[in-house]
Design an enzyme around this catalytic site. Structure first.
Site, PDB file in Angstrom:
ATOM      1  N   PHE A  83       0.855  -1.193   0.000  1.00 14.38           N
ATOM      2  CA  PHE A  83       0.000   0.000   0.000  1.00 14.38           C
ATOM      3  C   PHE A  83       0.889   1.241   0.000  1.00 14.38           C
ATOM      4  O   PHE A  83       1.778   1.373   0.846  1.00 14.38           O
ATOM      5  CB  PHE A  83      -0.931   0.024   1.217  1.00 14.38           C
ATOM      6  CG  PHE A  83      -1.939   1.131   1.142  1.00 14.38           C
ATOM      7  CD1 PHE A  83      -3.067   1.009   0.342  1.00 14.38           C
ATOM      8  CD2 PHE A  83      -1.751   2.322   1.838  1.00 14.38           C
ATOM      9  CE1 PHE A  83      -3.992   2.049   0.231  1.00 14.38           C
ATOM     10  CE2 PHE A  83      -2.674   3.366   1.737  1.00 14.38           C
ATOM     11  CZ  PHE A  83      -3.793   3.217   0.935  1.00 14.38           C
TER      12      PHE A  83
ATOM     13  N   ASP B 178       9.203   2.319   1.239  1.00 13.82           N
ATOM     14  CA  ASP B 178       8.071   3.096   1.743  1.00 13.82           C
ATOM     15  C   ASP B 178       7.970   2.876   3.253  1.00 13.82           C
ATOM     16  O   ASP B 178       7.472   1.871   3.721  1.00 13.82           O
ATOM     17  CB  ASP B 178       6.793   2.634   1.027  1.00 13.82           C
ATOM     18  CG  ASP B 178       5.542   3.335   1.556  1.00 13.82           C
ATOM     19  OD1 ASP B 178       5.624   3.986   2.614  1.00 13.82           O
ATOM     20  OD2 ASP B 178       4.494   3.212   0.912  1.00 13.82           O
TER      21      ASP B 178
ATOM     22  N   LYS C 164       3.124   9.734   8.313  1.00 14.48           N
ATOM     23  CA  LYS C 164       2.474   9.327   9.558  1.00 14.48           C
ATOM     24  C   LYS C 164       3.144   9.868  10.834  1.00 14.48           C
ATOM     25  O   LYS C 164       2.858  10.981  11.236  1.00 14.48           O
ATOM     26  CB  LYS C 164       2.379   7.798   9.579  1.00 14.48           C
ATOM     27  CG  LYS C 164       1.325   7.292   8.564  1.00 14.48           C
ATOM     28  CD  LYS C 164       1.005   5.855   8.768  1.00 14.48           C
ATOM     29  CE  LYS C 164      -0.010   5.313   7.791  1.00 14.48           C
ATOM     30  NZ  LYS C 164      -1.393   5.537   8.163  1.00 14.48           N
TER      31      LYS C 164
HETATM   32  C1  LIG Z   1       3.019   2.162   3.771  1.00 14.34           C
HETATM   33  C2  LIG Z   1       2.107   3.292   3.422  1.00 14.34           C
HETATM   34  N1  LIG Z   1       2.409   4.082   2.394  1.00 14.34           N
HETATM   35  C3  LIG Z   1       1.630   5.124   2.044  1.00 14.34           C
HETATM   36  C4  LIG Z   1       0.479   5.404   2.739  1.00 14.34           C
HETATM   37  C5  LIG Z   1      -0.383   6.577   2.312  1.00 14.34           C
HETATM   38  O1  LIG Z   1      -0.223   7.609   3.208  1.00 14.34           O
HETATM   39  P1  LIG Z   1      -1.302   8.826   3.202  1.00 14.34           P
HETATM   40  O2  LIG Z   1      -2.603   8.231   3.587  1.00 14.34           O
HETATM   41  O3  LIG Z   1      -0.736   9.789   4.205  1.00 14.34           O
HETATM   42  O4  LIG Z   1      -1.317   9.383   1.842  1.00 14.34           O
HETATM   43  C6  LIG Z   1       0.119   4.610   3.820  1.00 14.34           C
HETATM   44  C7  LIG Z   1      -1.133   4.881   4.562  1.00 14.34           C
HETATM   45  O5  LIG Z   1      -1.671   4.063   5.242  1.00 14.34           O
HETATM   46  C8  LIG Z   1       0.946   3.521   4.182  1.00 14.34           C
HETATM   47  O6  LIG Z   1       0.649   2.730   5.207  1.00 14.34           O
END
Ligand SMILES: Cc1ncc(COP(=O)(O)O)c(C=O)c1O
Length: 406
Positions: free
Chosen positions: A139, A224, A253
């Protein structure tokens, strides 16, 4: 009591229905506890989905925010500002990175990472080196590029033609990557622990294998760390425990501990491909966000905090094991640090939501990751005492569900 005319039905009346929030509306928080409109108290093991690394209304963050609020809120990127440079310096001093780009959300940091990888390849190899390899269940956010890189096509289907040249493979399957990767690959993007995808940790051999294959094919390794970064796994960033250095790391986050901010971290020889005008965002590096994140960084990046995360992981694991000995609901507990997933066994397939709602009835806020995993991502500074109380509430919720089922 506050704002009694603001009620949950109002959400259904006036909000775009892409979320389905709980009935209760939180109005106040302190540490790892929150209160709703009726002043009911809840223990919070969600951390705002791994965001509130220092709990709610941490006094030093409140001070950092209010002091900055008296001085300068926003200037745009026509100027730089002191809080942004100070935060970037901390990130550079404490990670592999030599350069930092600030954004406002995880998706935007990943969008920048993917665009940078494509631009580096374009500058160095022309128009053919465009493939991005990503992983099922991964994700990376909800912009069209990042959601297409994400590993669940259900999230990217139904919006017309998708960004092209993104390949998905099985996570932790090095043989599959070896077969798929080529000199046309410009980047491999992955999480060091798939959070939304079910709290699935990476194997160190896979991480090291990805690094070697990226080197062989001159592709960038994008880690990520939006969910795992800033102390969540007990390291400042999860890559630090895997014996590798990625080319790009994204963070969001917990970076702002509740104030929206994200960062893309990288090396100078890559950063230089983002020349003036190639990329940008109005709010990136906002002084308020950077002032809070700078203070959060100092509070998180201490041996006591990071060791505490590992110790509390063991405490939660021990409680979950005890609960499981009594009620046999979990197949396994997995994850790292304070990002833990309890996987439901066959008997409770697809019922994670039932446990989530049952916990809320006991005054306990937890998360799910898919239909079969209960996810816990509490504040990194949650006390042992609150962990004990939370686990007792979880046990009570599980007891009720198991008895109903019997
Ligand atoms: C691993 C990862 N990358 C990207 C995101 C996306 O972040 P945002 O919701 O701040 O755009 C998330 C959100 O849960 C995530 O867990």
């Amino acid at each position: 009591m506050s704002n009694t005319h603001i009620t949950r039905p109002l959400f259904d009346q006036i909000m775009v229905p892409n979320y389905a929030p709980l009935e209760m509306i939180p109005v106040r928080g302190e540490g790892s506890r929150v209160w709703d409109q009726q002043d009911n108290e809840f223990l919070d093991l969600t951390g705002g989905i791994a965001v509130n690394a220092l709990g709610h209304a941490h006094p030093e963050l409140v001070t950092a925010l209010t002091e900055q609020a008296q001085k300068l809120w926003h200037v745009s990127n026509i100027y730089t500002n002191e809080p942004a440079l100070s935060l970037a310096q901390k990130l550079v001093d404490n990670t592999f990175a030599e350069k930092v780009f600030f954004a406002n959300s995880g998706a935007e940091a990943n969008e920048a990472a993917l665009k940078l990888a494509r631009r580096v390849a374009f500058d160095q190899a022309g128009t053919d080196k465009t493939e991005i390899i990503a992983f099922y269940q991964g994700f990376h956010g909800r912009t069209f590029f990042t959601v297409t890189a994400g590993g669940q096509s259900a999230y990217s289907d139904g919006f017309g033609p998708k960004p092209a040249d993104i390949t998905h493979l099985e996570y932790n399957d090095l043989a599959a990557l070896e077969k798929a990767i080529s000199d046309k690959t410009c980047a491999v993007i992955l999480e060091p622990l798939q959070g939304e995808g079910g709290v699935l940790p990476i194997s160190p051999e896979f991480a090291q294998g990805v690094r070697a294959l990226c080197d062989k094919h001159n592709a960038l390794m994008i880690f990520d760390e939006v969910q795992t970064g800033m102390g969540r796994t007990g390291e400042l960033f999860a890559y630090m425990a895997l014996g590798i250095t990625p080319d790009i790391v994204t963070s969001a986050k917990a970076l702002g501990a509740g104030f929206p901010i994200a960062a893309m971290l990288t090396k100078s020889h890559l950063a230089e491909h983002f020349k003036v005008g190639t990329h940008g965002t109005t709010f990136g590096g906002n002084p308020l966000a950077c002032a809070v994140a700078g203070k959060a960084f100092d509070l998180i990046n201490t041996p006591e905090m990071l060791e505490g995360v590992k110790r509390k992981e063991q405490l939660i694991r021990q409680h979950l094991q005890e609960i499981n000995q009594e009620f046999s609901v979990f197949k396994e507990v997995r994850g790292a640090g304070l990002l833990l997933g309890a996987v439901l066994n066959e008997q409770y397939q697809d019922q994670a939501k039932t446990f989530f709602l049952g916990a809320a009835e006991q005054g306990l806020l937890i998360l799910v990751a898919g239909a079969n995993v209960l996810r816990f991502a509490p504040a990194l500074n949650i006390s042992d005492e609150l962990i004990e109380q939370a686990m007792l509430k979880l046990k009570q919720a599980i007891q009720i569900i198991v008895n109903k089922d019997a």
